[in-house]
Motif scaffolding. Structure first.
Motif, short mmCIF file in Angstrom:
data_model
loop_
_atom_site.label_atom_id
_atom_site.label_comp_id
_atom_site.label_asym_id
_atom_site.label_seq_id
_atom_site.Cartn_x
_atom_site.Cartn_y
_atom_site.Cartn_z
N TYR A 60 -7.09 -51.53 40.74
CA TYR A 60 -7.41 -50.54 41.77
C TYR A 60 -6.14 -50.00 42.43
O TYR A 60 -5.95 -48.79 42.57
N THR A 61 -5.25 -50.88 42.86
CA THR A 61 -4.05 -50.45 43.56
C THR A 61 -3.16 -49.59 42.69
O THR A 61 -2.65 -48.55 43.14
N SER A 62 -2.97 -49.97 41.43
CA SER A 62 -2.12 -49.19 40.54
C SER A 62 -2.75 -47.84 40.23
O SER A 62 -2.04 -46.83 40.12
N MET A 63 -4.08 -47.79 40.12
CA MET A 63 -4.75 -46.50 39.88
C MET A 63 -4.65 -45.60 41.11
O MET A 63 -4.50 -44.39 40.99
N LEU A 64 -4.72 -46.20 42.28
CA LEU A 64 -4.58 -45.44 43.52
C LEU A 64 -3.17 -44.86 43.61
O LEU A 64 -2.97 -43.70 43.98
N ARG A 65 -2.19 -45.67 43.29
CA ARG A 65 -0.80 -45.19 43.29
C ARG A 65 -0.62 -44.08 42.25
O ARG A 65 0.05 -43.07 42.52
N ASP A 73 -4.86 -35.11 46.51
CA ASP A 73 -4.91 -35.11 47.98
C ASP A 73 -5.91 -36.14 48.48
O ASP A 73 -5.91 -36.48 49.67
N ASP A 74 -6.78 -36.63 47.60
CA ASP A 74 -7.77 -37.64 47.96
C ASP A 74 -7.81 -38.73 46.88
O ASP A 74 -8.81 -38.89 46.19
N PRO A 75 -6.72 -39.48 46.73
CA PRO A 75 -6.63 -40.47 45.64
C PRO A 75 -7.73 -41.51 45.65
O PRO A 75 -8.18 -41.95 44.58
N GLU A 76 -8.18 -41.94 46.84
CA GLU A 76 -9.24 -42.94 46.89
C GLU A 76 -10.51 -42.40 46.24
O GLU A 76 -11.21 -43.13 45.51
N ASN A 77 -10.82 -41.14 46.49
CA ASN A 77 -12.01 -40.53 45.91
C ASN A 77 -11.87 -40.39 44.40
O ASN A 77 -12.83 -40.62 43.64
N ILE A 78 -10.69 -40.02 43.95
CA ILE A 78 -10.42 -39.89 42.52
C ILE A 78 -10.63 -41.23 41.82
O ILE A 78 -11.28 -41.32 40.77
N VAL A 79 -10.08 -42.29 42.39
CA VAL A 79 -10.19 -43.62 41.77
C VAL A 79 -11.62 -44.12 41.80
O VAL A 79 -12.10 -44.72 40.83
#
Length: 207
Positions: A60-65, A73-79
């Protein structure tokens, strides 16, 4: 979007767009890759839940990064949407290595689509473009990276940015980058070389 420990849930929640789609009236014929009704006693379903929880914890963290560095602009939503896509396609994947590779590809594709959409919206909007903004969580993830380098990275064309991020931030091999980007290894080399040259030029111009 706050992370929820995998142990406390059985589904990775879809983002707003996916939630709206699920809330809409059912179509006459469901698509072939739609999510099947969940049977918690089904061994295959239990395997999927366990594998996805593990995938969430590990990546999760690496995908968010990755999404943040690629310019989302909304990485959490993308992941979140990427994990939901993995959930839908799990019966076809059924392999942890393939799932990780597919997850990276989905993050890249969704981020690319998101950026393209925002560019179109901002181009036709009357107010001036909104300044770059990311969530507090994404800002924390990028805190240790050099600001000048990140800003220069954001100025690169999407494909060059993807190639550099996947190679130098994610540490992927050429073949893995090609899979994630959906291009040939030769194209990876081209985008990487051009990206490095452009990035160097941008940084030099800042001096």
């Amino acid at each position: 979007m706050r992370r929820t420990p995998p142990a406390t849930r059985t589904l990775f929640p879809p983002p707003s767009r996916a939630a709206e789609a699920l809330a809409a009236p059912p179509e006459p014929a469901a698509p072939a890759d739609s999510v099947d009704p969940v049977d918690p006693t089904d061994p295959v379903e239990q395997e999927r839940e366990t594998a996805l929880a593990r995938l969430f914890e590990r990546h999760y963290t690496s995908m968010l990064r990755l999404a943040a560095l690629l310019g989302a602009d909304d990485p959490e939503n993308i992941v979140a949407e990427s994990y939901y896509e993995i959930y839908r396609k799990w019966r076809k994947l059924r392999d942890a290595d393939r799932a990780e590779s597919y997850l990276r590809s989905v993050v890249c594709n969704l981020t690319r689509m998101r950026i393209r959409h925002l560019q179109i919206v901002r181009k036709h909007a009357e107010p001036p473009p909104v300044e770059w903004a990311v969530s507090a969580e994404s800002t924390a993830l990028l805190h240790d990276d050099q600001r000048a380098l990140i800003n220069a990275l954001r100025q690169l064309p999407p494909r060059q940015r993807e190639a550099l991020v996947l190679r130098h931030w994610m540490g992927l091999k050429e073949g893995e980058i090609a899979t994630a980007m959906g291009i040939s290894s030769g194209s990876v080399k081209t985008h990487t070389a051009r990206g490095i040259a452009a990035l160097t030029q941008v940084l030099e111009n800042r001096r």
